[in-house]
Design a protein around this motif. Structure first.
Motif, PDB file in Angstrom:
ATOM      1  N   GLU A  44      -7.446  16.837  -7.243  1.00 26.13           N
ATOM      2  CA  GLU A  44      -8.204  18.088  -7.334  1.00 26.13           C
ATOM      3  C   GLU A  44      -9.241  17.951  -8.439  1.00 26.13           C
TER       4      GLU A  44
ATOM      5  N   LYS B  80      -5.015  16.449 -11.261  1.00 23.24           N
ATOM      6  CA  LYS B  80      -6.304  16.979 -11.707  1.00 23.24           C
ATOM      7  C   LYS B  80      -7.189  15.840 -12.202  1.00 23.24           C
TER       8      LYS B  80
ATOM      9  N   VAL C 209     -11.473  19.243 -11.101  1.00 20.32           N
ATOM     10  CA  VAL C 209     -11.471  20.486 -11.865  1.00 20.32           C
ATOM     11  C   VAL C 209     -12.551  20.541 -12.938  1.00 20.32           C
TER      12      VAL C 209
ATOM     13  N   GLY D  59      -2.720  20.433 -10.156  1.00 25.03           N
ATOM     14  CA  GLY D  59      -3.745  21.357  -9.704  1.00 25.03           C
ATOM     15  C   GLY D  59      -3.128  22.548  -8.986  1.00 25.03           C
TER      16      GLY D  59
ATOM     17  N   VAL E 196      -6.673  17.001 -17.697  1.00 21.78           N
ATOM     18  CA  VAL E 196      -6.759  16.259 -16.445  1.00 21.78           C
ATOM     19  C   VAL E 196      -5.881  15.019 -16.530  1.00 21.78           C
TER      20      VAL E 196
END
Length: 359
Positions: free
Chosen positions: A39, A14, A41, A7, A88
């Motif tokens: 994080e 992510k 996203v 991230g 991710v």
């Protein structure tokens, strides 16, 4: 799994949330707003929400401020892994159980690791069913889980997550022969649209579909022993009666435990008070300092007063009595959407991160 990504904060992984507009999905968004490891996203939901900004797609109902950080995220179609706006490292699933199995398989076959609240695959022998303080070692099953490209981890039914946390130290110290539990479960466990006001106000519903079976079989798997590449289920007997009551959040459970060895009240209290496990030793962000809190007041625990103990991740126990030889009675309360859903999924992911199962 997909190409390793990072991230904006280079130390974070992510992550995406599927089912982000539901109650469990809202808790995920709230818990992930400023998480030190992850994080968020991408937010996925149904086709009717896809293409809308999150602030337009969600009807925010949980008792936490709306995470404005995600206001303008465009919701993607959760049923399509190719619709993810970016790569991710981990997917959290808060999808309804009736659609979760098919959709989660799509992500697994694309190589995504999935940590899921939903019931499909919970009892598969190679799928860890996690309540991290009680069975953190069950993550070893992931090393043998080879049928998909990605790895799948499940958390249990919310009632079982609350129940098994205090059972673990009692089982380790005294052994357990039999458990009888009657639950008084909050309406949020049925989802925001799960019950009409007319059906639950001034009422108790003495049946929750499939719940009693889940409590019986999931408890045995989670409190079972890892032997090689499989789990030997615990050998105790479980009898469960599950009911729905007009409480917003927080499941109450009245539990009778028949132990294998002799026990007294003070011993039980001491064992519960001193219990900690790997999440506490590792200092995981979502881990409560005290997983089990013992209260001495005769009218506690209560869901309205005690569901948020340990930031909603502790189980609070009271009214501990020895009713007959080797038989313990206690009342426990835990937050069904935190310890019982999104919180326990996040704690599991933190454990996976710290233990190197996701990197």
């Amino acid at each position: 799994m997909p190409l390793k990504t990072r991230g904006k904060d280079v130390d974070k992984l992510k992550v995406a949330v599927l089912g982000a507009t539901g109650m469990a999905g809202q808790w995920f968004a709230s818990l992930l707003e400023d998480h030190p490891y992850f994080e968020l996203v991408a937010l996925g939901a149904s086709k009717r929400s896809a293409g809308k900004k999150y602030k337009e797609a969600v009807r925010w109902v949980i008792p936490r401020p709306f995470p404005t950080k995600f206001s303008d995220y465009v919701v993607f179609d959760a049923s399509d892994p190719d619709a993810l706006p970016e790569k991710v490292d981990l997917v959290f699933s808060a999808l309804p159980s009736e659609v979760a199995g098919e959709i989660e398989l799509k992500y697994l076959k694309k190589g995504f690791n999935v940590v899921s609240n939903a019931s499909p695959f919970r009892l598969e022998p190679d799928v860890p069913l996690m309540n991290p303080e009680i069975n953190w070692d069950h993550l070893e099953l992931l090393k043998k889980q080879e049928r998909w490209g990605g790895k799948l981890v499940k958390n249990p039914n919310c009632t079982t997550a609350v129940l098994t946390l205090p059972l673990k130290p009692i089982m380790d110290e005294f052994g357990i022969k039999e458990i009888t539990v009657t639950t008084l479960q909050a309406i949020s466990g049925a989802g925001f649209a799960g019950l009409t006001a007319y059906s639950i106000v001034d009422n108790v519903i003495p049946y929750i579909a499939k719940e009693e079976y889940k409590v019986k079989v999931e408890s045995k798997k989670m409190l079972g022993k890892l032997e090689g590449d499989s789990i030997r289920p615990a050998d105790f007997v479980v009898e469960a009666t599950t009911t729905r009551v007009p409480v917003l959040d927080g499941h109450t459970e009245v539990v009778y435990i028949t132990t294998k060895r002799s026990v007294d009240v003070e011993q039980v209290k001491d064992v519960l008070k001193s219990f900690e496990s790997e999440p506490q030793r590792l200092g995981l962000p979502t881990a409560p300092p005290k997983p089990v809190i013992v209260m001495e007041q005769e009218d506690r625990p209560q869901p309205r007063l005690d569901r948020m103990n340990g930031n909603g991740m502790a189980v609070t126990v009271g009214r501990i009595e020895i009713t007959e030889t080797n038989r313990v009675r206690m009342v426990m309360v835990g937050h069904n959407l935190l310890r019982g859903a999104s919180g326990v999924s996040l704690l599991t992911a933190e454990l996976m991160y710290k233990k190197g199962y996701i990197t």
